[in-house]
Design an enzyme around this catalytic site. Structure first.
Site, short mmCIF file in Angstrom:
data_model
loop_
_atom_site.label_atom_id
_atom_site.label_comp_id
_atom_site.label_asym_id
_atom_site.label_seq_id
_atom_site.Cartn_x
_atom_site.Cartn_y
_atom_site.Cartn_z
N TYR A 53 0.92 -1.32 -0.11
CA TYR A 53 0.00 -0.13 -0.02
C TYR A 53 1.28 1.29 0.07
O TYR A 53 1.21 1.33 0.90
CB TYR A 53 -0.77 0.55 1.62
CG TYR A 53 -1.81 -0.98 0.91
CD1 TYR A 53 -2.37 -2.24 -0.14
CD2 TYR A 53 -2.42 -1.14 2.47
CE1 TYR A 53 -2.58 -2.75 0.04
CE2 TYR A 53 -3.37 -2.31 2.23
CZ TYR A 53 -4.06 -3.23 1.14
OH TYR A 53 -4.97 -4.06 1.85
N LEU A 209 -18.01 -2.76 0.28
CA LEU A 209 -19.55 -1.89 -0.73
C LEU A 209 -19.07 -2.07 -2.00
O LEU A 209 -19.27 -0.45 -2.45
CB LEU A 209 -19.40 -0.45 -0.22
CG LEU A 209 -19.39 -0.25 1.53
CD1 LEU A 209 -19.18 1.29 2.03
CD2 LEU A 209 -21.00 -0.57 1.86
N GLY A 211 -17.18 -0.58 -4.16
CA GLY A 211 -16.02 0.70 -4.56
C GLY A 211 -17.37 1.47 -4.97
O GLY A 211 -16.83 2.08 -5.05
N GLY A 212 -17.75 1.49 -3.86
CA GLY A 212 -18.76 2.71 -3.59
C GLY A 212 -20.44 2.46 -4.49
O GLY A 212 -20.87 3.12 -4.24
N GLY A 216 -25.06 3.63 -2.97
CA GLY A 216 -26.22 4.64 -3.20
C GLY A 216 -25.39 5.88 -4.60
O GLY A 216 -26.04 6.67 -4.16
N LYS A 217 -24.00 6.16 -4.01
CA LYS A 217 -23.53 7.42 -5.21
C LYS A 217 -23.88 7.37 -6.72
O LYS A 217 -23.93 8.76 -7.10
CB LYS A 217 -21.86 7.42 -4.67
CG LYS A 217 -21.02 6.56 -5.39
CD LYS A 217 -19.71 7.24 -4.58
CE LYS A 217 -19.51 7.21 -3.80
NZ LYS A 217 -17.85 7.05 -2.89
#
Length: 343
Positions: A53, A209, A211-212, A216-217
């Site tokens: 990372y 999630l 990757g978003g 709900g984005k």
């Protein structure tokens, strides 16, 4: 938060883990410090990083934060990983004894600790015999450099083979597996989850999630724009917009999340995290955040309790059709039998 055993070990972790892949990249050092402060203040005790990372910077940031908190290391469970390249040479990658020995010492130095609580093989290495990797890990436990070990991104046969090599060789057993797992990525339930349950290993899901997508984005047939991962690059990796937008299951899951979230006055992300934390064999869900606001919202999942009906609905709408054999209804039906016999 809820406490759970770290797989089949005696160590206890919270059911929400702070992932640090954003540290040093999407989150600068000051923001990363605030994220760790907020996570611990909320009751979390489990932090996950990896040497790759930000090419070691994430571990360094965690190490500098630990140094500022005398005594906190004793209260936390720190996990890291090795396998991916940290240099250009052919021996700076993989699960060989040579690379793992150098990678482990480097991680200990960057983190500023004498022992890493959970050391994970970041992915399978087809060039290195598993016996070599597992013997190294067993030696590292004996020498006190690590307390436990686990795997990340192993598939079913790889995990099961490793478990039985460890058992037959008298090595310490693995305690966890870190796979991708969420309402839009449930493929591990066919082979990997049963293999973990059989071995008594705990799951540490990453990308909870998707990757978003489960927050709900993103909107149907509206290409994302602005300062989001897909807004900056709609074709980014596994969460690429066109791929998910084209699947009806994506919007069925998003719709169910939105409805259940409304009923609880919660966010869609919190509902998705609560569903995942309730799944069999899950020890701790890894939260990845770029901002304090994102983390605060995700941590709200710790207080959310879904009903059996709500969990069942999410499970149903996220189930994807599989071929009858061996993973569809006909194949699954043959994995069990009635004790009284008959069809």
């Amino acid at each position: 938060m809820e406490y759970r055993r770290l797989g089949n070990s005696g160590t206890v972790v919270t059911n929400l883990c702070l992932g640090t892949m954003t540290f040093g990249d999407e989150a600068d050092e000051a923001t990363s410090f605030h994220l760790m402060d907020a996570y611990v203040a909320a009751g979390g005790n489990f932090i996950d990083t990896a040497n790759v990372y930000s090419t070691g910077l994430s571990e360094e940031i965690v190490g500098r934060w630990l140094k500022q908190k005398p005594g906190i290391t004793r209260e936390l469970v720190i996990a890291t990983k090795a396998r991916f390249p940290m240099g250009d040479g052919p021996n700076r990658i993989g699960l060989s004894r040579k690379n793992l020995a150098e990678a482990l010492d480097a991680s200990l130095t960057r983190l500023g600790v004498e022992q890493i609580d959970l050391y994970q093989l970041h992915a399978f290495d087809a060039l290195t015999p598993l016996e070599e990797s597992l013997r190294f890990l067993d030696d590292a436990i004996s020498s006190g450099k690590i307390a436990y070990y686990g795997f990340s991104n192993f598939i079913g046969w790889q995990l099961t083979k490793a478990v039985w090599i460890a058992k037959s060789s008298g090595f310490a057993a693995p305690v966890t597996l870190q796979p991708q797992y969420n309402l839009l990525a449930r493929g591990i339930e066919h082979e990997i989850v049963p293999a973990c349950e059989d071995a008594g290993m705990g799951l540490l899901p990453w990308s909870p999630l998707a990757g978003g997508w489960l927050s709900g984005k993103y909107k149907r047939d509206q290409m994302p724009t602005g300062a989001t991962r897909l807004g900056e690059n709609p074709e980014r990796g596994m969460e690429a917009y066109d791929k998910h937008n084209a699947k009806s299951v994506t919007w069925e899951v998003v719709g169910a999340l939105e409805e259940i979230a409304g009923a609880h006055n919660a966010s869609m992300a919190q509902v998705a995290l609560a569903w995942l934390a309730a799944q069999p064999a899950v020890t701790s869900v890894i939260l990845g955040a770029r901002t304090e606001a994102q983390l605060a919202d995700n941590l709200g999942a710790a207080k959310l309790r879904l009903s059996e009906a709500e969990i069942g609905r999410l499970t149903e709408v996220s189930t994807q059709t599989m071929p009858d054999y061996p993973y569809g209804p006909a194949g699954v039906a043959q994995r069990f039998r009635k004790i009284e016999g008959g069809r």
